[in-house]
Design a protein around this motif. Structure first.
Motif, PDB file in Angstrom:
ATOM      1  N   LEU A 152       0.855  -1.188   0.000  1.00 19.72           N
ATOM      2  CA  LEU A 152       0.000   0.000   0.000  1.00 19.72           C
ATOM      3  C   LEU A 152       0.889   1.235   0.000  1.00 19.72           C
ATOM      4  O   LEU A 152       1.889   1.284   0.721  1.00 19.72           O
ATOM      5  CB  LEU A 152      -0.897   0.015   1.241  1.00 19.72           C
ATOM      6  N   HIS A 153       0.526   2.216  -0.803  1.00 20.80           N
ATOM      7  CA  HIS A 153       1.260   3.480  -0.798  1.00 20.80           C
ATOM      8  C   HIS A 153       0.686   4.385   0.286  1.00 20.80           C
ATOM      9  O   HIS A 153      -0.535   4.504   0.439  1.00 20.80           O
ATOM     10  CB  HIS A 153       1.146   4.163  -2.157  1.00 20.80           C
ATOM     11  N   LEU A 154       1.569   5.026   1.043  1.00 25.05           N
ATOM     12  CA  LEU A 154       1.142   5.936   2.103  1.00 25.05           C
ATOM     13  C   LEU A 154       1.154   7.378   1.601  1.00 25.05           C
ATOM     14  O   LEU A 154       0.115   8.004   1.464  1.00 25.05           O
ATOM     15  CB  LEU A 154       2.047   5.771   3.329  1.00 25.05           C
ATOM     16  N   ASN A 155       2.347   7.896   1.348  1.00 23.97           N
ATOM     17  CA  ASN A 155       2.520   9.253   0.828  1.00 23.97           C
ATOM     18  C   ASN A 155       3.979   9.415   0.438  1.00 23.97           C
ATOM     19  O   ASN A 155       4.787   8.499   0.627  1.00 23.97           O
ATOM     20  CB  ASN A 155       2.100  10.312   1.871  1.00 23.97           C
ATOM     21  N   SER A 156       4.325  10.587  -0.101  1.00 20.38           N
ATOM     22  CA  SER A 156       5.694  10.788  -0.573  1.00 20.38           C
ATOM     23  C   SER A 156       6.694  10.833   0.575  1.00 20.38           C
ATOM     24  O   SER A 156       7.890  10.580   0.370  1.00 20.38           O
ATOM     25  CB  SER A 156       5.778  12.083  -1.387  1.00 20.38           C
ATOM     26  N   THR A 157       6.232  11.121   1.782  1.00 26.13           N
ATOM     27  CA  THR A 157       7.128  11.177   2.937  1.00 26.13           C
ATOM     28  C   THR A 157       7.367   9.803   3.537  1.00 26.13           C
ATOM     29  O   THR A 157       8.505   9.412   3.807  1.00 26.13           O
ATOM     30  CB  THR A 157       6.555  12.116   4.012  1.00 26.13           C
ATOM     31  N   ASP A 158       6.298   9.052   3.747  1.00 30.73           N
ATOM     32  CA  ASP A 158       6.401   7.760   4.412  1.00 30.73           C
ATOM     33  C   ASP A 158       6.586   6.601   3.448  1.00 30.73           C
ATOM     34  O   ASP A 158       6.856   5.471   3.881  1.00 30.73           O
ATOM     35  CB  ASP A 158       5.157   7.521   5.269  1.00 30.73           C
ATOM     36  N   GLY A 159       6.431   6.863   2.151  1.00 27.01           N
ATOM     37  CA  GLY A 159       6.639   5.800   1.173  1.00 27.01           C
ATOM     38  C   GLY A 159       5.533   4.774   1.190  1.00 27.01           C
ATOM     39  O   GLY A 159       4.349   5.098   1.241  1.00 27.01           O
ATOM     40  N   ASP A 160       5.927   3.512   1.141  1.00 26.41           N
ATOM     41  CA  ASP A 160       4.980   2.399   1.102  1.00 26.41           C
ATOM     42  C   ASP A 160       4.964   1.662   2.431  1.00 26.41           C
ATOM     43  O   ASP A 160       5.844   1.837   3.271  1.00 26.41           O
ATOM     44  CB  ASP A 160       5.367   1.407   0.009  1.00 26.41           C
ATOM     45  N   THR A 161       3.966   0.803   2.580  1.00 27.53           N
ATOM     46  CA  THR A 161       3.931  -0.121   3.700  1.00 27.53           C
ATOM     47  C   THR A 161       3.467  -1.465   3.174  1.00 27.53           C
ATOM     48  O   THR A 161       3.010  -1.577   2.034  1.00 27.53           O
ATOM     49  CB  THR A 161       3.013   0.377   4.835  1.00 27.53           C
ATOM     50  N   SER A 162       3.605  -2.506   3.985  1.00 21.97           N
ATOM     51  CA  SER A 162       3.202  -3.838   3.553  1.00 21.97           C
ATOM     52  C   SER A 162       2.531  -4.588   4.691  1.00 21.97           C
ATOM     53  O   SER A 162       2.782  -4.324   5.871  1.00 21.97           O
ATOM     54  CB  SER A 162       4.406  -4.618   3.017  1.00 21.97           C
ATOM     55  N   PHE A 163       1.682  -5.545   4.299  1.00 23.55           N
ATOM     56  CA  PHE A 163       0.866  -6.303   5.242  1.00 23.55           C
ATOM     57  C   PHE A 163       0.947  -7.783   4.922  1.00 23.55           C
ATOM     58  O   PHE A 163       1.110  -8.184   3.763  1.00 23.55           O
ATOM     59  CB  PHE A 163      -0.608  -5.885   5.151  1.00 23.55           C
ATOM     60  N   ALA A 164       0.797  -8.595   5.952  1.00 20.66           N
ATOM     61  CA  ALA A 164       0.566 -10.025   5.783  1.00 20.66           C
ATOM     62  C   ALA A 164      -0.902 -10.295   6.054  1.00 20.66           C
ATOM     63  O   ALA A 164      -1.433  -9.887   7.094  1.00 20.66           O
ATOM     64  CB  ALA A 164       1.434 -10.829   6.741  1.00 20.66           C
ATOM     65  N   LEU A 165      -1.567 -10.936   5.109  1.00 21.55           N
ATOM     66  CA  LEU A 165      -2.934 -11.400   5.329  1.00 21.55           C
ATOM     67  C   LEU A 165      -2.825 -12.822   5.854  1.00 21.55           C
ATOM     68  O   LEU A 165      -2.454 -13.748   5.124  1.00 21.55           O
ATOM     69  CB  LEU A 165      -3.733 -11.358   4.032  1.00 21.55           C
ATOM     70  N   ASP A 166      -3.103 -12.988   7.140  1.00 22.31           N
ATOM     71  CA  ASP A 166      -3.033 -14.289   7.792  1.00 22.31           C
ATOM     72  C   ASP A 166      -4.320 -15.047   7.479  1.00 22.31           C
ATOM     73  O   ASP A 166      -5.391 -14.708   7.987  1.00 22.31           O
ATOM     74  CB  ASP A 166      -2.864 -14.094   9.300  1.00 22.31           C
ATOM     75  N   LEU A 167      -4.228 -16.059   6.645  1.00 25.35           N
ATOM     76  CA  LEU A 167      -5.413 -16.803   6.228  1.00 25.35           C
ATOM     77  C   LEU A 167      -5.929 -17.715   7.320  1.00 25.35           C
ATOM     78  O   LEU A 167      -7.049 -18.231   7.209  1.00 25.35           O
ATOM     79  CB  LEU A 167      -5.095 -17.609   4.967  1.00 25.35           C
ATOM     80  N   ASN A 168      -5.136 -17.939   8.374  1.00 23.10           N
ATOM     81  CA  ASN A 168      -5.618 -18.722   9.510  1.00 23.10           C
ATOM     82  C   ASN A 168      -6.575 -17.927  10.374  1.00 23.10           C
ATOM     83  O   ASN A 168      -7.320 -18.519  11.152  1.00 23.10           O
ATOM     84  CB  ASN A 168      -4.433 -19.195  10.368  1.00 23.10           C
ATOM     85  N   GLY A 169      -6.563 -16.601  10.254  1.00 24.70           N
ATOM     86  CA  GLY A 169      -7.382 -15.727  11.089  1.00 24.70           C
ATOM     87  C   GLY A 169      -8.847 -15.721  10.700  1.00 24.70           C
ATOM     88  O   GLY A 169      -9.674 -16.268  11.412  1.00 24.70           O
ATOM     89  N   PRO A 170      -9.208 -15.065   9.586  1.00 24.57           N
ATOM     90  CA  PRO A 170      -8.279 -14.229   8.821  1.00 24.57           C
ATOM     91  C   PRO A 170      -8.097 -12.868   9.489  1.00 24.57           C
ATOM     92  O   PRO A 170      -8.996 -12.374  10.171  1.00 24.57           O
ATOM     93  CB  PRO A 170      -8.976 -14.089   7.468  1.00 24.57           C
ATOM     94  N   ARG A 171      -6.937 -12.256   9.261  1.00 17.43           N
ATOM     95  CA  ARG A 171      -6.624 -10.951   9.838  1.00 17.43           C
ATOM     96  C   ARG A 171      -5.451 -10.366   9.069  1.00 17.43           C
ATOM     97  O   ARG A 171      -4.715 -11.084   8.382  1.00 17.43           O
ATOM     98  CB  ARG A 171      -6.238 -11.067  11.315  1.00 17.43           C
ATOM     99  N   PHE A 172      -5.280  -9.052   9.206  1.00 19.82           N
ATOM    100  CA  PHE A 172      -4.132  -8.372   8.618  1.00 19.82           C
ATOM    101  C   PHE A 172      -3.131  -8.025   9.711  1.00 19.82           C
ATOM    102  O   PHE A 172      -3.512  -7.584  10.804  1.00 19.82           O
ATOM    103  CB  PHE A 172      -4.561  -7.091   7.902  1.00 19.82           C
ATOM    104  N   VAL A 173      -1.854  -8.210   9.409  1.00 16.33           N
ATOM    105  CA  VAL A 173      -0.773  -7.805  10.297  1.00 16.33           C
ATOM    106  C   VAL A 173       0.148  -6.899   9.499  1.00 16.33           C
ATOM    107  O   VAL A 173       0.668  -7.303   8.446  1.00 16.33           O
ATOM    108  CB  VAL A 173      -0.001  -9.010  10.846  1.00 16.33           C
ATOM    109  N   ARG A 174       0.323  -5.689   9.978  1.00 16.52           N
ATOM    110  CA  ARG A 174       1.209  -4.740   9.303  1.00 16.52           C
ATOM    111  C   ARG A 174       2.644  -5.092   9.641  1.00 16.52           C
ATOM    112  O   ARG A 174       3.014  -5.175  10.819  1.00 16.52           O
ATOM    113  CB  ARG A 174       0.865  -3.315   9.729  1.00 16.52           C
ATOM    114  N   LEU A 175       3.462  -5.273   8.622  1.00 16.61           N
ATOM    115  CA  LEU A 175       4.832  -5.714   8.844  1.00 16.61           C
ATOM    116  C   LEU A 175       5.767  -4.591   9.252  1.00 16.61           C
ATOM    117  O   LEU A 175       6.827  -4.858   9.819  1.00 16.61           O
ATOM    118  CB  LEU A 175       5.352  -6.407   7.579  1.00 16.61           C
ATOM    119  N   SER A 176       5.409  -3.356   8.943  1.00 18.31           N
ATOM    120  CA  SER A 176       6.232  -2.204   9.316  1.00 18.31           C
ATOM    121  C   SER A 176       5.409  -0.947   9.111  1.00 18.31           C
ATOM    122  O   SER A 176       4.523  -0.913   8.256  1.00 18.31           O
ATOM    123  CB  SER A 176       7.494  -2.143   8.453  1.00 18.31           C
ATOM    124  N   PRO A 177       5.697   0.140   9.866  1.00 20.51           N
ATOM    125  CA  PRO A 177       5.069   1.422   9.547  1.00 20.51           C
ATOM    126  C   PRO A 177       5.416   1.878   8.132  1.00 20.51           C
ATOM    127  O   PRO A 177       4.688   2.648   7.528  1.00 20.51           O
ATOM    128  CB  PRO A 177       5.659   2.373  10.590  1.00 20.51           C
TER     129      PRO A 177
END
Length: 334
Positions: free
Chosen positions: A229-254
């Motif tokens: 996911l793109h955040l903005n020009s300052t923070d750049g991008d971020t990424s998530f793991a979609l845990d299919l055992n949940g299901p739930r999202f876990v953000r891997l880093s700000p």
């Protein structure tokens, strides 16, 4: 108290299994940023569960980068970058910290070793590229399209659909992807991404750089897909793991984190970006990077000192009971 023979054999078997797992070690080149003077990258050895073992180098004449375990794990070879465009030096050291020596040249296997496979958000990423991308761009023609991805065991389908009337779905940013669907194929149960715990926004599904058709990481109890996911020009991008055992999202880093599979384990590494962290003892902020380990429950450990501003210049993990035995993330991939 007497121990029954059967119990003793079982305990010994468990001990041996645990000892084999504990033998997995990771060497990380880390530059801890300091308030004054020049900071230097040195090599640090950790057990794969995050326990710090020892510092392997402490020379301040240059930057120690790109450590790689030799096949068999007996030695670690690394590059020492000197200032003023001096020629690169190649050194080796044993994991116990002994036999540090300068080499006449880099071994052939060291030169040929590239960064191991990782998940990326770019449509075409050469296998030799660094896993940390610059700010991503939106894939052309995605708006208005519907894409679906089935898990390798045919248990789950991810449907990336958009609502043309929803402004959030027209840009790569927060809240995008809330109309994406997770559908369990055996039961027919489905849910919109926006209803899942941890949802912040997702845009593109990540794929393995060496195999663009691979979008899922299934290994043991680990069952995930990754999204950017793109955040903005300052923070750049971020990424998530979609845990299919949940299901739930876990953000891997700000900010950004590039997942690196650990074949044969229900776990993965990430080369993780953290932007604008304070340097201790100053008012300065810096962009940092770290190696982190995530287990099947998406719990992480970081291979660095707590609360330290640091930059990772490569890492290598030696796993004597796995294939491949060595997983590597290089700073200089070419």
């Amino acid at each position: 108290m007497r121990v029954k023979p059967g119990f003793a054999i079982a305990a010994l078997t468990l001990f041996v299994a645990l000892d084999l797992h504990a033998a997995s070690e990771i060497v990380v080149a880390i530059r801890y940023l300091q308030a004054e003077g020049t900071s230097h990258s040195h090599l640090y050895l950790y057990r794969d569960d995050g326990k710090f073992l020892r510092q392997l180098t402490n020379d301040n004449s240059g930057q120690d980068v790109d450590p790689i375990f030799a096949p068999g794990g007996a030695t670690i070879v690394f590059t020492r970058e000197k200032p003023d465009n001096s020629p690169l030096e190649f050194w080796s050291v044993q994991p116990l910290g002994s036999d540090l020596r300068k080499l006449d040249s880099a071994p052939d296997w060291y030169e040929q070793t590239k960064t191991s496979s990782y998940f990326t958000n770019r449509d075409a990423a050469p296998a030799a590229e660094s896993p940390v991308p610059s700010t991503s761009t939106s894939p052309a023609g995605l708006i208005g399209e519907r894409k679906s991805y089935k898990a390798p065991d045919a248990s789950v389908e991810l449907i990336l659909r958009k609502d043309p009337s929803d402004p959030d779905d027209q840009v790569n940013g927060e809240h995008h992807g809330k109309h994406y669907v997770i559908r369990y194929l055996k039961t027919g149960i489905q849910a919109d991404f926006g209803t899942l715990p941890g949802f912040f926004g997702v845009y593109e599904i990540l794929h393995e750089n060496q195999n663009p058709d691979r979008q899922f990481l299934f290994d043991g109890l680990l069952r995930v897909a990754f999204f950017g996911l793109h955040l903005n020009s300052t923070d750049g991008d971020t990424s998530f793991a979609l845990d299919l055992n949940g299901p739930r999202f876990v953000r891997l880093s700000p900010n950004w984190a590039a997942p690196v599979p650990l074949p044969g384990e229900g776990a993965f590494l990430t080369l993780t970006e953290n932007r604008y962290l304070p340097v201790p003892g100053t008012s300065k902020t810096v962009n940092c990077s770290y190696m982190e380990h995530w287990d099947a429950q998406l719990q992480k450990v970081r291979y660095a000192r707590p609360n330290a501003a640091a930059i990772c210049y490569g890492a290598s993990i030696y796993r004597p009971d796995r294939t491949p035995t060595v997983i590597t993330v290089r700073q200089n991939a070419d």
